[in-house]
Design a protein around this motif. Structure first.
Motif, PDB file in Angstrom:
ATOM      1  N   MET A 259      44.452  35.989 -18.381  1.00 23.76           N
ATOM      2  CA  MET A 259      45.196  34.941 -17.979  1.00 23.76           C
ATOM      3  C   MET A 259      46.148  34.253 -18.840  1.00 23.76           C
ATOM      4  SD  MET A 259      46.326  31.963 -16.379  1.00 23.76           S
ATOM      5  CE  MET A 259      45.754  30.701 -15.084  1.00 23.76           C
TER       6      MET A 259
ATOM      7  N   PRO B 270      51.180  30.642 -12.834  1.00 21.41           N
ATOM      8  CA  PRO B 270      50.278  31.310 -13.950  1.00 21.41           C
ATOM      9  C   PRO B 270      50.537  32.752 -13.862  1.00 21.41           C
ATOM     10  CG  PRO B 270      48.869  31.051 -11.681  1.00 21.41           C
ATOM     11  CD  PRO B 270      50.377  30.338 -11.489  1.00 21.41           C
TER      12      PRO B 270
ATOM     13  N   GLN C 263      35.469  30.787 -15.856  1.00 21.06           N
ATOM     14  CA  GLN C 263      35.671  29.708 -16.874  1.00 21.06           C
ATOM     15  C   GLN C 263      34.297  29.048 -17.078  1.00 21.06           C
ATOM     16  OE1 GLN C 263      38.761  27.533 -14.704  1.00 21.06           O
ATOM     17  NE2 GLN C 263      39.757  27.705 -16.448  1.00 21.06           N
TER      18      GLN C 263
ATOM     19  N   VAL D 112      32.269  30.839 -19.272  1.00 18.32           N
ATOM     20  CA  VAL D 112      32.592  30.856 -20.674  1.00 18.32           C
ATOM     21  C   VAL D 112      32.232  29.496 -21.443  1.00 18.32           C
ATOM     22  CG1 VAL D 112      34.766  30.649 -22.185  1.00 18.32           C
ATOM     23  CG2 VAL D 112      34.514  32.485 -20.488  1.00 18.32           C
ATOM     24  N   ALA D 113      32.275  28.396 -20.529  1.00 18.72           N
ATOM     25  CA  ALA D 113      32.350  27.109 -21.226  1.00 18.72           C
ATOM     26  C   ALA D 113      31.007  26.784 -21.567  1.00 18.72           C
ATOM     27  CB  ALA D 113      32.663  26.065 -20.189  1.00 18.72           C
TER      28      ALA D 113
ATOM     29  N   GLU E  14      37.625  30.458 -11.837  1.00 20.71           N
ATOM     30  CA  GLU E  14      36.775  29.324 -11.963  1.00 20.71           C
ATOM     31  C   GLU E  14      35.346  29.710 -12.329  1.00 20.71           C
ATOM     32  OE1 GLU E  14      38.629  26.674  -8.655  1.00 20.71           O
ATOM     33  OE2 GLU E  14      36.768  26.360  -9.088  1.00 20.71           O
TER      34      GLU E  14
ATOM     35  N   LEU F 213      41.017  32.687  -7.066  1.00 19.13           N
ATOM     36  CA  LEU F 213      40.777  31.557  -7.569  1.00 19.13           C
ATOM     37  C   LEU F 213      39.440  31.249  -8.172  1.00 19.13           C
ATOM     38  CD1 LEU F 213      43.237  29.144  -6.165  1.00 19.13           C
ATOM     39  CD2 LEU F 213      43.458  29.891  -8.246  1.00 19.13           C
TER      40      LEU F 213
ATOM     41  N   ARG G  94      49.028  28.494 -22.597  1.00 20.16           N
ATOM     42  CA  ARG G  94      47.677  28.852 -22.305  1.00 20.16           C
ATOM     43  C   ARG G  94      46.797  28.026 -21.703  1.00 20.16           C
ATOM     44  NH1 ARG G  94      43.466  32.163 -24.408  1.00 20.16           N
ATOM     45  NH2 ARG G  94      43.555  32.497 -22.431  1.00 20.16           N
ATOM     46  N   LEU G  95      46.031  28.192 -20.723  1.00 19.64           N
ATOM     47  CA  LEU G  95      44.895  27.281 -20.292  1.00 19.64           C
ATOM     48  C   LEU G  95      43.616  27.462 -21.004  1.00 19.64           C
ATOM     49  CD1 LEU G  95      45.625  27.685 -16.369  1.00 19.64           C
ATOM     50  CD2 LEU G  95      46.568  25.883 -17.906  1.00 19.64           C
ATOM     51  N   PRO G  96      43.147  26.368 -21.178  1.00 21.12           N
ATOM     52  CA  PRO G  96      41.799  26.120 -22.131  1.00 21.12           C
ATOM     53  C   PRO G  96      40.589  27.057 -21.236  1.00 21.12           C
ATOM     54  CG  PRO G  96      42.088  24.187 -21.199  1.00 21.12           C
ATOM     55  CD  PRO G  96      43.444  24.873 -20.923  1.00 21.12           C
ATOM     56  N   ASN G  97      39.913  27.690 -22.090  1.00 24.65           N
ATOM     57  CA  ASN G  97      38.679  28.409 -21.512  1.00 24.65           C
ATOM     58  C   ASN G  97      39.105  29.445 -20.411  1.00 24.65           C
ATOM     59  OD1 ASN G  97      37.122  27.378 -23.280  1.00 24.65           O
ATOM     60  ND2 ASN G  97      36.963  25.687 -21.936  1.00 24.65           N
TER      61      ASN G  97
END
Lengths: 679, 156
Positions: free
Chosen positions: B47, B59, B152, B155-156, B149, B145, B39-42
């Motif tokens: 995904m 991915p 992300q 979310v962050a 982003e 893409l 898993r990729l964070p956030n």
């Protein structure tokens, strides 16, 4: 034009590039006080080589131009022309012009026919050589390999002690020899006694001369005509060599009909010209393939080692030694291949003196540039990307850092400012530092400008360091007017982004009134990394070893909450912020033991932070794999790698973590006990 | 889309629950079974993470999650279709792959513009084959893409 000739053209452009860089470096180093023959010779040879090649490929304007340049240098090295600052400037401009003309030919858009005509004229006037254009293609014909009898002679010239008695001098003899061709000489000074015993009218020196010339022995002896009775002169002819001291001029002037004859001559010439100390030119693509393949080899070897660890011991033992050897050789191969791509930063630093000279002159400031550690080696890709940020930062120092001579004197400083540019290797990274003894960062102005532009909230209080590093924010510029040098406000943030794109960090330290110190920290290599594997919850991550300062297992009394929203830890008196990756990355079921949290302290630039982890799994060398092309960039992750078990593992981007922490509260119930203020 | 004869095109059809979708055959690199992804964070829920595809990092996106928000409970029977679109490689997690459709241009209808469900943005057209209606996915903006982003950062 034949295909072979096209291929040589490509090589010609590359070599011209190198020759011109060398020429510019030497020209920049010239000064009216210290200019020796050797420098002129070297520059002459470079111009001569370019001229020859230009002739071979039919670049007539370039040939004419470099001929004039060559003629000027000839006058200088013979001492018929005295070097002055205007001449230095003219030569620099001429070298620029040649660069642009060659670039034009390379890109298929040659400059217009009279490009550089004014410079050409000035050079011609200086040399009073009349019409070099008319003479030009013919002038070197006598030197052509096919018709001339170019040979190398070794001449030993030993004047007797009473040589000077009748007014003889060695210098004119040597000069006339030099006119016959290309000469190098060595002087033997062994006979020279200590100063107290030396007699000024006694000759002590002797010379060994190597002369490459078309002249025959008679002409050579003629040079010694007036001194032959007072000196021992021995002239020996060396074996005929077509490519001794090879210059590209040699194959260029051979008869144009025989491409076959040209080819071996050209290749030996090129090989000799570039193999001064046994080096060869290799296409970057080949090296990249080599690096990639070795990278895969490292991964495969790691997989084998991993499997071996899982095997029952009685089977594993039979293979262990061989696998260990394999691991050792793989590591050696990897180091050797990485070393292939390393180059000294000199090539980037070389452009800086000129930059400083020109920019300082433009702004009316007096600045000297001191360079250190130019031989420090860095990966080639890093070198290429370093040029722009470096250029900008030096311009910045000149424009905003160093004050005008008047201001400096008024502040009791030396009129001449100093910028120091240095490169060094430290703990697996390359440090490039630019420091100046200028005015330092004007903190109040920076702060107010940042607030004015809304880059920080109006009531924010920042430490000195934080204020200094505001200059890296996008859109920032304190210049009142945009100068052509800097001040457009696109500078430092682009610099920072460039450097971070290389996996590096940049930060500034400054003392108002005394100067600023920029530090760029770059990884040694972009392909392989020593990593520490850590576990948080069910996820594994890799932390670059070069970022790790130490690991901690503090008791919970060492952890303090600050202002209710961030935790810090006191490590031997230093307050370090704590990063909960489980929060920042939204990792479920992280099980931090509240009594004894395990932390890894890392450093990014000059900021430290402590990352909380669940388990330390071990250290491993990993091959960096980028996933940006396929998956986009992810904040907090720099790249990925494939571990021995075939699974993808993510490598942390330490630089991002500090920003990602803002706004995250520590996990509740908080394992810390709240205090109003950290100790 | 490459044409076989004057106006024939080929598509790979697959299914999520009862719905059928397809992608142009030329974008399909390979078809694999499911393997665990890192898993990729956030990252957004759909995904699923990245996998090691013979040395390159690819991915994997969960199509069901992309359309309905519901995560696929993956197991060995699920299929990952690896696509290559404009120099990007990525994988689609689907329930099963059915067949290769060869249709003429006249069988491809534009997507209904009044449809309001999330899937509508990603549908580039509809293939009508006998009784079947197969939705043609627009692979270019499925997993933009930049969109990833932006999400992300929110979310962050």
């Amino acid at each position: 034009m034949t295909d072979e000739l096209e291929q040589f053209k490509h090589t010609f452009f590359i070599e011209c590039g190198e020759l011109l860089t060398d020429m510019e470096e030497r020209l920049s180093a010239l000064s009216v006080e210290s200019c020796d023959r050797d420098q002129f010779n070297a520059i002459f040879r470079a111009a001569h080589s370019i001229k020859g090649g230009a002739g071979a490929f039919g670049f007539d304007p370039i040939m004419r131009f470099t001929h004039a340049l060559e003629a000027t240098l000839d006058e200088l090295r013979e001492g018929r022309l005295t070097l002055t600052q205007p001449i230095i400037n003219l030569l620099l401009k001429a070298s620029d012009a040649v660069t642009r003309m060659l670039d034009g030919e390379k890109n298929g858009q040659p400059m217009e026919a009279n490009f550089g005509a004014d410079l050409l004229q000035q050079m011609q006037e200086i040399t009073r050589g009349g019409a070099p254009a008319a003479v030009m293609p013919v002038i070197d014909a006598p030197v052509a390999v096919s018709t001339g009898r170019r040979a190398t002679y070794k001449i030993s010239f030993t004047p007797e002690p009473h040589f000077f008695d009748n007014g003889s001098e060695a210098a004119p003899v040597l000069r006339s020899l030099a006119k016959l061709g290309t000469m190098t000489l060595e002087v033997a000074t062994l006979s020279l006694p200590p100063l107290a015993e030396m007699q000024p009218d006694t000759s002590y020196f002797s010379w060994t001369i190597t002369l490459e010339t078309n002249a025959d022995e008679a002409e050579i002896s003629e040079c010694f005509e007036f001194v032959s009775d007072r000196a021992t002169i021995i002239v020996t002819k060396q074996v005929d060599e077509a490519a001794v001291q090879a210059e590209m001029a040699a194959p260029a002037e051979a008869p144009p009909t025989e491409t076959a004859a040209q080819k071996p001559a050209a290749t030996t010439a090129n090989a000799a010209a570039s193999s001064g100390n046994g080096s060869i030119r290799v296409d970057l693509d080949k090296i990249d393939r080599l690096v990639n393949t070795v990278g895969e080899l490292v991964i495969a070897e790691a997989m084998i080692s991993a499997r071996l660890r899982d095997m029952p011991p009685q089977y594993a033992a039979t293979l262990q030694r061989e696998v260990d050897e394999l691991a050792q050789y793989t590591r050696e191969l990897q180091e050797a291949v990485m070393a292939v791509r390393m180059q000294p930063v000199k090539s980037v630093f070389a452009r800086m003196p000129r930059l400083v000279r020109d920019t300082a002159a433009q702004l009316g400031k007096d600045i000297q540039l001191v360079m250190q550690g130019e031989n420090t080696e860095v990966d080639k890709t890093v070198i290429e990307q370093l040029a722009d940020p470096l250029t900008h930062m030096i311009r910045n120092s000149i424009d905003h850092g160093i004050e005008t001579p008047d201001q400096r004197v008024w502040n009791d400083k030396a009129e001449q400012g100093t910028i120091t540019l240095s490169a060094s290797q430290r703990s697996g990274r390359i440090l490039i530092e630019i420091s100046d003894d200028g005015a330092g960062i004007n903190r109040s102005r920076v702060l107010s400008k940042a607030k004015q532009k809304g880059l920080i909230p109006a009531d924010a209080t920042l430490s000195h360091e934080e204020i200094d590093n505001l200059i890296f924010l996008p859109g920032f510029s304190t210049a009142e007017t945009v100068t052509s040098v800097s001040g457009r406000g696109v500078g430092m943030d682009v610099v920072k982004r460039n450097i971070e794109g290389m996996g590096g960090t940049v930060y500034v330290e400054s003392v108002e009134g005394q100067g600023s110190h920029f530090t760029i920290s770059l990884p040694l290599t972009l392909a392989i990394l020593d990593g520490m594997i850590v576990r948080i919850g069910a996820e594994h991550y890799i932390i670059p070893i070069t970022s790790i300062v130490e690991t901690l297992r503090p008791g919970h009394e060492a952890i303090h909450g600050v202002n209710g929203h961030s935790d810090v830890i006191n490590v031997r008196g230093e307050i370090i912020p704590i990063v909960y990756l489980s929060q920042v990355f939204n990792i479920p079921d992280a099980n931090h033991d509240p009594d004894q949290m395990l932390m890894v302290m890392v450093e990014s630039g000059n900021q430290k932070m402590a990352i909380v982890i669940d388990e330390l799994l071990g250290q491993q060398q990993v091959v960096i794999k980028s996933f940006e092309a396929n998956a986009g960039s992810v904040q907090g992750i720099s790249s990925a790698t494939i571990l021995g078990d075939g699974k993808v593992s993510l490598i942390l981007e330490i630089n991002d973590l500090k920003d990602m922490c803002r706004g995250h509260r520590p996990p509740t119930p908080s394992p810390t006990h709240e205090m109003a203020e950290a100790a | 889309m490459t044409e076989l004869s004057s106006d024939m095109s080929q598509f790979l059809a697959f299914a999520i629950d009862k719905a059928e979708y397809c992608v142009p055959i030329m974008t399909v690199r390979e078809i694999n079974g499911w393997s665990p992804a890192t898993r990729l964070p956030n990252a957004p829920e759909y995904m699923r993470g990245v996998i090691n595809l013979r040395g390159s990092i690819v991915p994997i996106f969960d199509l069901r999650a992309r359309f309905t928000g519901e995560l696929t409970t993956e197991d060995k029977t699920h299929v990952v279709i690896i696509l290559a679109v404009e120099a990007r490689n990525f994988g689609l997690l689907v329930d099963s792959v059915s067949d290769i459709l060869t249709v003429g241009a006249d069988c491809i209808k534009p997507a209904p513009s009044e449809s309001t469900d999330a899937a509508a943005d990603f549908i580039g057209g509809l293939l009508m084959i006998e009784e079947r209606i197969v939705a043609l996915l627009n692979v270019h903006n499925l997993f933009d893409l930049n969109a990833v982003e932006t999400i992300q950062q929110e979310v962050a």
